[in-house]
Design an enzyme around this catalytic site. Structure first.
Site, PDB file in Angstrom:
ATOM      1  N   HIS A 122      44.299  40.621  37.726  1.00  0.00           N
ATOM      2  CA  HIS A 122      43.427  41.447  38.572  1.00  0.00           C
ATOM      3  C   HIS A 122      43.773  42.911  38.294  1.00  0.00           C
ATOM      4  O   HIS A 122      44.915  43.222  37.950  1.00  0.00           O
ATOM      5  CB  HIS A 122      43.759  41.095  40.027  1.00  0.00           C
ATOM      6  N   ASP A 199      51.948  37.999  41.516  1.00  0.00           N
ATOM      7  CA  ASP A 199      50.844  38.378  42.385  1.00  0.00           C
ATOM      8  C   ASP A 199      50.387  37.091  43.067  1.00  0.00           C
ATOM      9  O   ASP A 199      49.722  36.250  42.460  1.00  0.00           O
ATOM     10  CB  ASP A 199      49.735  39.005  41.524  1.00  0.00           C
ATOM     11  N   LYS A 225      43.480  37.200  52.720  1.00  0.00           N
ATOM     12  CA  LYS A 225      43.153  36.018  51.904  1.00  0.00           C
ATOM     13  C   LYS A 225      43.722  34.752  52.555  1.00  0.00           C
ATOM     14  O   LYS A 225      43.404  33.646  52.154  1.00  0.00           O
ATOM     15  CB  LYS A 225      43.755  36.139  50.498  1.00  0.00           C
ATOM     16  N   CYS A 362      37.144  42.157  39.540  1.00  0.00           N
ATOM     17  CA  CYS A 362      38.281  43.070  39.295  1.00  0.00           C
ATOM     18  C   CYS A 362      39.170  42.539  38.179  1.00  0.00           C
ATOM     19  O   CYS A 362      40.403  42.634  38.258  1.00  0.00           O
ATOM     20  CB  CYS A 362      39.100  43.304  40.562  1.00  0.00           C
TER      21      CYS A 362
HETATM   22  C1  LIG Z   1      44.812  37.973  42.242  1.00  0.00           C
HETATM   23  C2  LIG Z   1      44.575  39.166  43.116  1.00  0.00           C
HETATM   24  N1  LIG Z   1      45.426  40.188  43.060  1.00  0.00           N
HETATM   25  C3  LIG Z   1      45.276  41.273  43.831  1.00  0.00           C
HETATM   26  C4  LIG Z   1      44.212  41.389  44.691  1.00  0.00           C
HETATM   27  C5  LIG Z   1      44.096  42.620  45.535  1.00  0.00           C
HETATM   28  O1  LIG Z   1      44.241  42.305  46.866  1.00  0.00           O
HETATM   29  P1  LIG Z   1      43.960  43.396  48.009  1.00  0.00           P
HETATM   30  O2  LIG Z   1      42.641  44.017  47.655  1.00  0.00           O
HETATM   31  O3  LIG Z   1      43.915  42.612  49.255  1.00  0.00           O
HETATM   32  O4  LIG Z   1      45.067  44.374  47.966  1.00  0.00           O
HETATM   33  C6  LIG Z   1      43.280  40.364  44.768  1.00  0.00           C
HETATM   34  C7  LIG Z   1      42.095  40.480  45.637  1.00  0.00           C
HETATM   35  O5  LIG Z   1      40.993  40.202  45.255  1.00  0.00           O
HETATM   36  C8  LIG Z   1      43.472  39.212  43.964  1.00  0.00           C
HETATM   37  O6  LIG Z   1      42.618  38.189  44.015  1.00  0.00           O
END
Ligand SMILES: Cc1ncc(COP(=O)(O)O)c(C=O)c1O
Length: 404
Positions: A122, A199, A225, A362
């Site tokens: 991401h 992550d 999430k 993303c």
């Molecule tokens: C794998 C992963 N990493 C990081 C994030 C970023 O999370 P947040 O926007 O809640 O900080 C997401 C959110 O879509 C994600 O799915």
């Protein structure tokens, strides 16, 4: 027992979600999870009954709120098998990774050091490293994927050198649902003296996680999430590592003593929590963790694995569908429909009461690797059932009729 009966009988919690009306099929939990009533109630009670600041008040209400806030930290720690003093609250996984990149990376990365990321990360687990690499002169390597979309740990093993100081991988991919062999990733990183950051955004809501058993060094997650509120998440880091890291932001609540000549800081984790925290968010997060653990992460994982299996079989029956990711992905299925842009798929499905995500998720480098500008993504949660999959497939047949 057929799959539908099995799925419906596995978890019967749709009634816990007031924002999911009858006939609406929410298949975008990987973006953000819907909230159970227990979480909404906890947040309402925090603001409507118990509210006060934390850590500073001398009055009883503030002391009680501080206890609740710190109980949330203990709950977040216990969700992933860590210790309470190893949890730093952050705005979410994004801020938690930026914290590690700026504080740990900014201190320990030197010119010529290397960081290993994977091709499926991401943007939250790419861009913070690019920023700190530009600042320190460190270099980024990208681990390729296997044909079915897993991080290729054989390739990682071949790539890792003594120059690598950090490996940062998604525990579960937000696009492909691929589950990392996290223990092996930790062993590979430690073999060359590197730290492993996982992550855990998509893993924590879907799998039992035990940072001690994995033996990773950093683990990040986002409450929203995991059926909790937005605006709060957590960084777990081994206490020894946190103690070696300088503050990332300055302000109130993180200091020991301030003078214009010199300021000293509180120990971790307080040192990393400048300013008034998201108090009600932490309490909502705690309620979400309790709710999730009451269902059980083993049960959730089994439920979502069955749904993914069923969804992949059903989607294969629609001519023109290409599926991405491994067969045993965790709760997430990305797909394409020949000749139709994912945004059109998403718009037509919306008319049919089916909410999916369409876009690059993303993860633009992964889209480039897959050779597509975007994918359509269905993602599952505790409330998902076979009717959601049927509605998705019905909707896709309508998309095909419209696009000829
Ligand atoms: C794998 C992963 N990493 C990081 C994030 C970023 O999370 P947040 O926007 O809640 O900080 C997401 C959110 O879509 C994600 O799915």
């Amino acid at each position: 027992m057929n799959v539908e009966t099995r799925i419906n009988s596995a978890l019967n919690v749709r009634g816990h979600f007031p924002a999911i009306p009858e006939g609406w099929h929410y298949l975008d939990s990987a973006a953000t999870a819907q909230k159970p009533q227990a979480v909404i109630d906890a947040i309402t009670r925090a603001y409507g009954h118990d509210y006060a600041t934390v850590h500073r008040g001398v009055y009883e209400r503030s002391a009680a709120m501080t206890q609740s806030f710190e109980a949330a930290r203990a709950a977040a720690a216990s969700l992933i098998g860590g210790a309470e003093h190893e949890i730093v609250f952050a705005r979410g996984a994004t801020e938690a990774i930026n914290l590690v990149a700026q504080s740990w990376g900014g201190t320990f990365l030197k010119r010529g050091d290397r960081i290993l990321l994977s091709a499926l990360e991401h943007h939250s687990n790419i861009v913070p490293w690019q920023i700190v690499a530009a600042r320190t002169g460190a270099l980024i390597d990208v681990c390729p994927l296997t044909d079915d979309g897993q991080i290729d740990l054989d390739a990682a093993e071949a790539m890792l050198t003594e120059k690598h100081k950090l490996v940062a991988f998604a525990h579960v991919s937000n696009v492909l649902g691929s589950i990392l062999d996290a223990k092996r990733a930790a062993a590979l990183a430690h073999n060359v003296g590197a730290k492993l950051l996982l992550d855990g955004c998509q893993a924590a809501p879907r799998l039992p996680v035990d940072v001690a058993a994995i033996d990773c060094d950093f683990y990040v997650l986002s409450a929203h999430k995991i059926y909790g509120p937005t605006g709060i998440g957590a960084l777990w880091a081994r206490a020894g590592i946190l103690d070696s890291m300088p503050p990332y932001q300055g302000g109130g609540a993180m200091i020991d003593r301030v003078t214009f000549e010199k300021t000293t800081y509180l120990p971790a984790p307080s040192r990393f929590e400048a300013g008034t925290p998201h108090i009600a968010g932490a309490i909502g997060f705690h309620a979400a963790i309790d709710w999730t653990r009451a269902i059980g992460l083993d049960a959730l994982h089994a439920h979502e694995t069955a749904l993914v299996r069923e969804a992949r079989t059903a989607l294969r029956s629609v001519p023109g569908v290409t599926l991405f990711g491994p067969e045993d992905s965790a709760g997430i299925v990305s797909f394409a429909l020949a000749g139709v842009h994912p945004h059109d798929i998403g718009t037509i499905l919306d008319d049919e009461g089916v909410a999916i995500r369409a876009g690059h998720h993303c993860a633009q480098p992964l889209m480039d690797l897959l050779g597509v500008p975007a994918t359509a993504r269905a993602s599952f949660a505790a409330h998902s059932d076979a009717a959601d999959i049927e509605a998705l497939v019905r909707g896709l047949h309508k998309v095909k009729r419209i696009f000829g």
